[in-house]
Design a protein around this motif. Structure first.
Motif: not given
Length: 252
Positions: A190-197, A209-212, A245-252
């Motif tokens: 999820t950290d790498l997914a956030e880095e991607h975003r 996060h929704e667009f991601h 998906e997991a990163n969006a749930r974690r951070r929103t």
């Protein structure tokens, strides 16, 4: 069959004044005159005019054209062969020029303001425009796409080099994570997914996060994007989608 100067000008797409000039310098003197003294051109004159216009189009000066056409040893067929070879060479040159212009137009349209040599230097054999058509089809009318175009148009070669270095580093770390069997909802994924975003937001457009999430779904659903991510590591596209998906749930 004889033709008036006006008719010949119409056939050849030149002016009457041009034909008068050719006559005055001896380049093309009509074969006959009417009773009133008007110029009359026969078929041989038309053939010579065609040769003149061919050579003129190729950039030959009128004096040189006259010398070529008045050479007593010249074979009319040889004129045609020479003109065909010269025109073929010119066509090839123009095609190369057109291809270069098209490359420049496409680069500017996509916001990648690099020469082909610079593109290769930065991206190697990876084409940065490979997915541009799909991106434009999907989001060409959106504010996000317009913003990405505005930003990319300002980037220098060094900007693209730095951006690619970030992408390469992220790709290497994410592929290693998948290879190690780490879960998509784990902290590293999820950290790498956030880095991607954040990479998208930094370089192209504001990516919430929704667009991601929408992007993550496309990475799996679209064959081109799925192949791109799976080339890093088989199954990476699905893994990244789930991590997004997991990163969006974690951070929103």
């Amino acid at each position: 069959m004889e033709h008036s100067v006006g008719e010949v000008a119409g056939y050849a797409g030149v002016t009457v004044r041009t034909l008068h000039h050719y006559d005055s310098i001896g380049l093309l003197s009509p074969g006959g005159r009417s009773h009133a003294g008007h110029r009359r051109y026969d078929d041989a004159d038309l053939d010579r005019l065609q040769q003149i216009l061919f050579y003129r189009e190729l950039g030959f000066p009128l004096e040189e054209i006259a010398a070529l056409l008045d050479d007593p040893d010249a074979d009319p067929q040889e004129h045609l062969r020479r003109q065909h070879a010269l025109l073929s060479h010119r066509i090839a040159e123009l095609q190369r020029m057109a291809a270069a212009v098209e490359t420049a137009m496409e680069a500017r349209r996509m916001g990648i303001n690099l020469t082909p040599e610079e593109k290769f230097e930065v991206f190697g054999d990876k084409d940065p425009d490979q997915y541009a058509e799909e991106a434009e089809r999907r989001w060409g009318s959106t504010d996000a796409y317009a913003e990405s175009q505005r930003r990319a148009a300002r980037y220098t070669k060094e900007d693209w080099r730095r951006m690619k270095a970030e992408v390469d580093s992220w790709s290497e770390r994410y592929a290693a994570l998948v290879e190690a069997g780490e879960p998509a909802d784990g902290e590293r994924a999820t950290d790498l997914a956030e880095e991607h975003r954040l990479h998208i937001s930094t370089w192209f457009y504001a990516c919430d996060h929704e667009f991601h999430r929408c992007l993550g779904g496309m990475y799996v659903a679209d064959p081109q994007f799925k192949a791109f991510y799976d080339a890093m590591r088989p199954g990476l596209a699905e893994h990244l989608r789930d991590a997004i998906e997991a990163n969006a749930r974690r951070r929103t």
